[in-house]
Scaffold this motif. Structure first.
Motif, PDB file in Angstrom:
ATOM      1  N   ASN A  84      30.165 -16.587 -64.603  1.00 38.26           N
ATOM      2  CA  ASN A  84      30.439 -17.784 -65.503  1.00 38.26           C
ATOM      3  C   ASN A  84      30.279 -19.031 -64.220  1.00 38.26           C
ATOM      4  O   ASN A  84      29.958 -20.116 -64.653  1.00 38.26           O
ATOM      5  CB  ASN A  84      31.882 -17.981 -65.889  1.00 38.26           C
ATOM      6  CG  ASN A  84      31.903 -16.899 -67.222  1.00 38.26           C
ATOM      7  OD1 ASN A  84      30.626 -16.506 -67.727  1.00 38.26           O
ATOM      8  ND2 ASN A  84      32.905 -16.740 -67.682  1.00 38.26           N
ATOM      9  N   LEU A  85      30.345 -18.772 -62.997  1.00 34.72           N
ATOM     10  CA  LEU A  85      30.557 -19.982 -61.990  1.00 34.72           C
ATOM     11  C   LEU A  85      29.165 -19.772 -61.255  1.00 34.72           C
ATOM     12  O   LEU A  85      28.909 -20.655 -60.367  1.00 34.72           O
ATOM     13  CB  LEU A  85      31.563 -19.639 -60.875  1.00 34.72           C
ATOM     14  CG  LEU A  85      33.182 -19.767 -61.529  1.00 34.72           C
ATOM     15  CD1 LEU A  85      34.110 -19.347 -60.493  1.00 34.72           C
ATOM     16  CD2 LEU A  85      33.320 -21.224 -62.140  1.00 34.72           C
ATOM     17  N   ALA A  86      28.249 -18.997 -61.599  1.00 31.16           N
ATOM     18  CA  ALA A  86      27.033 -18.635 -60.607  1.00 31.16           C
ATOM     19  C   ALA A  86      26.284 -19.978 -60.436  1.00 31.16           C
ATOM     20  O   ALA A  86      25.777 -20.432 -59.680  1.00 31.16           O
ATOM     21  CB  ALA A  86      26.177 -17.719 -61.208  1.00 31.16           C
ATOM     22  N   LYS A  87      26.250 -20.794 -61.648  1.00 32.07           N
ATOM     23  CA  LYS A  87      25.343 -22.065 -61.687  1.00 32.07           C
ATOM     24  C   LYS A  87      26.345 -23.338 -61.339  1.00 32.07           C
ATOM     25  O   LYS A  87      25.687 -24.484 -61.402  1.00 32.07           O
ATOM     26  CB  LYS A  87      24.674 -22.242 -62.865  1.00 32.07           C
ATOM     27  CG  LYS A  87      23.537 -21.169 -63.326  1.00 32.07           C
ATOM     28  CD  LYS A  87      23.023 -21.411 -64.453  1.00 32.07           C
ATOM     29  CE  LYS A  87      21.995 -20.193 -64.933  1.00 32.07           C
ATOM     30  NZ  LYS A  87      21.291 -20.571 -66.019  1.00 32.07           N
ATOM     31  N   THR A  88      27.428 -23.240 -60.845  1.00 36.45           N
ATOM     32  CA  THR A  88      28.090 -24.475 -60.702  1.00 36.45           C
ATOM     33  C   THR A  88      28.440 -24.851 -58.952  1.00 36.45           C
ATOM     34  O   THR A  88      28.491 -23.890 -58.548  1.00 36.45           O
ATOM     35  CB  THR A  88      29.649 -23.909 -61.047  1.00 36.45           C
ATOM     36  OG1 THR A  88      29.672 -23.808 -62.644  1.00 36.45           O
ATOM     37  CG2 THR A  88      30.871 -25.282 -60.975  1.00 36.45           C
ATOM     38  N   ASP A  89      28.114 -25.740 -58.908  1.00 37.20           N
ATOM     39  CA  ASP A  89      28.359 -26.291 -57.637  1.00 37.20           C
ATOM     40  C   ASP A  89      29.777 -26.761 -57.362  1.00 37.20           C
ATOM     41  O   ASP A  89      30.245 -26.472 -55.849  1.00 37.20           O
ATOM     42  CB  ASP A  89      27.318 -27.612 -57.277  1.00 37.20           C
ATOM     43  CG  ASP A  89      25.699 -27.242 -57.384  1.00 37.20           C
ATOM     44  OD1 ASP A  89      25.335 -26.227 -56.616  1.00 37.20           O
ATOM     45  OD2 ASP A  89      25.253 -27.742 -58.235  1.00 37.20           O
ATOM     46  N   ILE A  90      30.217 -27.637 -58.165  1.00 41.14           N
ATOM     47  CA  ILE A  90      31.678 -27.874 -57.858  1.00 41.14           C
ATOM     48  C   ILE A  90      32.586 -27.693 -59.024  1.00 41.14           C
ATOM     49  O   ILE A  90      32.212 -27.822 -60.105  1.00 41.14           O
ATOM     50  CB  ILE A  90      31.978 -29.419 -57.494  1.00 41.14           C
ATOM     51  CG1 ILE A  90      30.807 -30.014 -56.499  1.00 41.14           C
ATOM     52  CG2 ILE A  90      33.120 -30.025 -57.338  1.00 41.14           C
ATOM     53  CD1 ILE A  90      30.621 -31.514 -56.125  1.00 41.14           C
ATOM     54  N   LEU A  91      33.679 -26.856 -58.855  1.00 43.00           N
ATOM     55  CA  LEU A  91      34.578 -26.625 -59.515  1.00 43.00           C
ATOM     56  C   LEU A  91      35.865 -27.420 -59.779  1.00 43.00           C
ATOM     57  O   LEU A  91      36.543 -27.627 -58.751  1.00 43.00           O
ATOM     58  CB  LEU A  91      35.180 -25.252 -59.717  1.00 43.00           C
ATOM     59  CG  LEU A  91      36.205 -24.845 -60.695  1.00 43.00           C
ATOM     60  CD1 LEU A  91      35.889 -24.895 -62.249  1.00 43.00           C
ATOM     61  CD2 LEU A  91      36.561 -23.287 -60.340  1.00 43.00           C
ATOM     62  N   VAL A  92      36.195 -28.216 -60.716  1.00 38.41           N
ATOM     63  CA  VAL A  92      37.591 -29.093 -60.766  1.00 38.41           C
ATOM     64  C   VAL A  92      38.384 -28.448 -61.697  1.00 38.41           C
ATOM     65  O   VAL A  92      38.332 -28.271 -62.792  1.00 38.41           O
ATOM     66  CB  VAL A  92      37.113 -30.485 -61.152  1.00 38.41           C
ATOM     67  CG1 VAL A  92      38.294 -31.505 -61.339  1.00 38.41           C
ATOM     68  CG2 VAL A  92      36.034 -31.214 -60.302  1.00 38.41           C
ATOM     69  N   ILE A  93      39.664 -28.322 -61.325  1.00 41.10           N
ATOM     70  CA  ILE A  93      40.659 -27.655 -61.929  1.00 41.10           C
ATOM     71  C   ILE A  93      41.834 -28.732 -61.675  1.00 41.10           C
ATOM     72  O   ILE A  93      42.150 -29.092 -60.708  1.00 41.10           O
ATOM     73  CB  ILE A  93      41.202 -26.361 -61.372  1.00 41.10           C
ATOM     74  CG1 ILE A  93      40.105 -25.286 -61.469  1.00 41.10           C
ATOM     75  CG2 ILE A  93      42.429 -25.708 -62.403  1.00 41.10           C
ATOM     76  CD1 ILE A  93      40.336 -23.950 -60.593  1.00 41.10           C
ATOM     77  N   ALA A  94      42.488 -29.545 -62.809  1.00 44.27           N
ATOM     78  CA  ALA A  94      43.246 -30.142 -62.783  1.00 44.27           C
ATOM     79  C   ALA A  94      44.444 -30.153 -63.825  1.00 44.27           C
ATOM     80  O   ALA A  94      44.246 -29.834 -65.036  1.00 44.27           O
ATOM     81  CB  ALA A  94      42.679 -31.865 -63.139  1.00 44.27           C
ATOM     82  N   ASN A  95      45.531 -29.633 -63.374  1.00 39.42           N
ATOM     83  CA  ASN A  95      46.755 -29.581 -64.017  1.00 39.42           C
ATOM     84  C   ASN A  95      46.594 -28.471 -65.009  1.00 39.42           C
ATOM     85  O   ASN A  95      46.919 -28.706 -66.173  1.00 39.42           O
ATOM     86  CB  ASN A  95      47.211 -30.941 -64.393  1.00 39.42           C
ATOM     87  CG  ASN A  95      47.750 -31.828 -63.681  1.00 39.42           C
ATOM     88  OD1 ASN A  95      48.449 -31.231 -62.401  1.00 39.42           O
ATOM     89  ND2 ASN A  95      48.186 -33.175 -64.185  1.00 39.42           N
TER      90      ASN A  95
END
Length: 303
Positions: A84-95
């Motif tokens: 699921n993250l393969a095409k993601t450059d930046i993952l943002v996780i907020a709260n």
């Protein structure tokens, strides 16, 4: 006496946070795009873990700032896996939150992520992904504690207070905003010398991390059992020298970790005549938007 002063301050802060809503009128000051449609990094903002801040709600201004710079921004609604993250450059996780705490912030607080998800994010970063992890005051640090720990960060599940810096202004001049390449920005963009935060937690970073925001003397975390309640005898942790922001390079990846979420968005808190701007439009936060862009440029390897 110290606890009493802090408790009174935090109770006032609690009242202001109670009616916290997104400022949907916010428009970014940034007018120059760093990226074109062909070069835009793919940013994924998490919404799969009962997040208090998502791109269609309290992080709508956050998303607007990123889009003003040319980023391709979308929302995550799936568990974290390498696929699921393969095409993601930046993952943002907020709260992020566990479902058990989505409507009840009192102890006990639980992890927002499964072990499989934590390992997936860890391996994705090692392979070159960039993680922007944000966990504010209780209960958010506990929800993200295990994810932070796999990268060597230690969160505290409480409320930070610095008696000599009530406005939470961090600047190079004061020495509590520390020199870092991302503060200089990229060519054609502004540098950053001062930012403002809004409560949050204090954290510890691993030895190879580069600190950004540091707390001074008479700083501590209050650790209550119930959200926003500070009775006599509430435990506290001395937070002098602890951090509210740091970065880390790990194998091929990069990580930016912050113990405060409101500084990166625009919100209105309070009710009736007792309202105030929190975040990007607050007095003292004039450089917060550029700070957010510079963090993203660092995560994008433009810095």
């Amino acid at each position: 006496m110290k606890k009493l002063i802090a408790s009174c301050f935090l109770l006032v802060t609690c009242q202001l946070h109670a009616a916290q809503v997104v400022d949907s009128t916010y428009q970014p000051k940034n007018t120059i795009m760093t990226f074109s449609k062909d070069t835009a990094p793919n940013v994924l903002i998490d919404a799969a873990h009962f997040n208090f801040h998502t791109m269609d709600n309290r992080y709508q201004p956050f998303s607007k700032v990123l889009k003003s710079d040319g980023y391709s921004v979308s929302q995550n609604t799936k568990p974290f896996t390498l696929e699921n993250l393969a095409k993601t450059d930046i993952l943002v996780i907020a709260n992020a939150l566990n479902e058990k705490n989505s409507k009840n912030w009192d102890l006990p607080n639980f992890s927002a992520f499964t072990r499989a998800e934590i390992e997936a994010v860890f391996n994705w970063v090692k392979q070159g992904g960039s993680l922007f992890l944000i966990a504010d005051h209780m209960p958010f640090p506990k929800a993200a504690e295990d994810l932070a720990a796999i990268f060597g960060f230690q969160f505290t599940n409480g409320y930070v207070e610095e008696l000599d810096n009530r406005d939470q202004i961090f600047s190079l001049e004061k020495g509590n905003l520390l020199p870092h390449p991302l503060l200089q920005g990229i060519e054609g963009k502004a540098s950053v010398s001062s930012i403002k935060a809004f409560t949050g937690q204090a954290l510890l970073a691993p030895p190879k991390a580069k600190p950004l925001i540091v707390f001074g003397k008479r700083s501590f975390n209050l650790m209550p059992e119930k959200s926003w309640q500070f009775p006599d005898g509430v435990p506290e942790i001395d937070a002098e020298g602890w951090l509210q922001g740091a970065t880390l390079e790990l194998h091929k990846g990069r990580i930016a970790v912050f113990g405060e979420a409101a500084m990166f968005t625009a919100q209105i808190s309070g009710q009736g005549s007792d309202t105030m701007n929190m975040g990007l439009k607050a007095k003292g936060a004039e450089q917060n938007e550029q700070f957010l862009l510079n963090i993203m440029h660092w995560l994008s390897r433009k810095i």
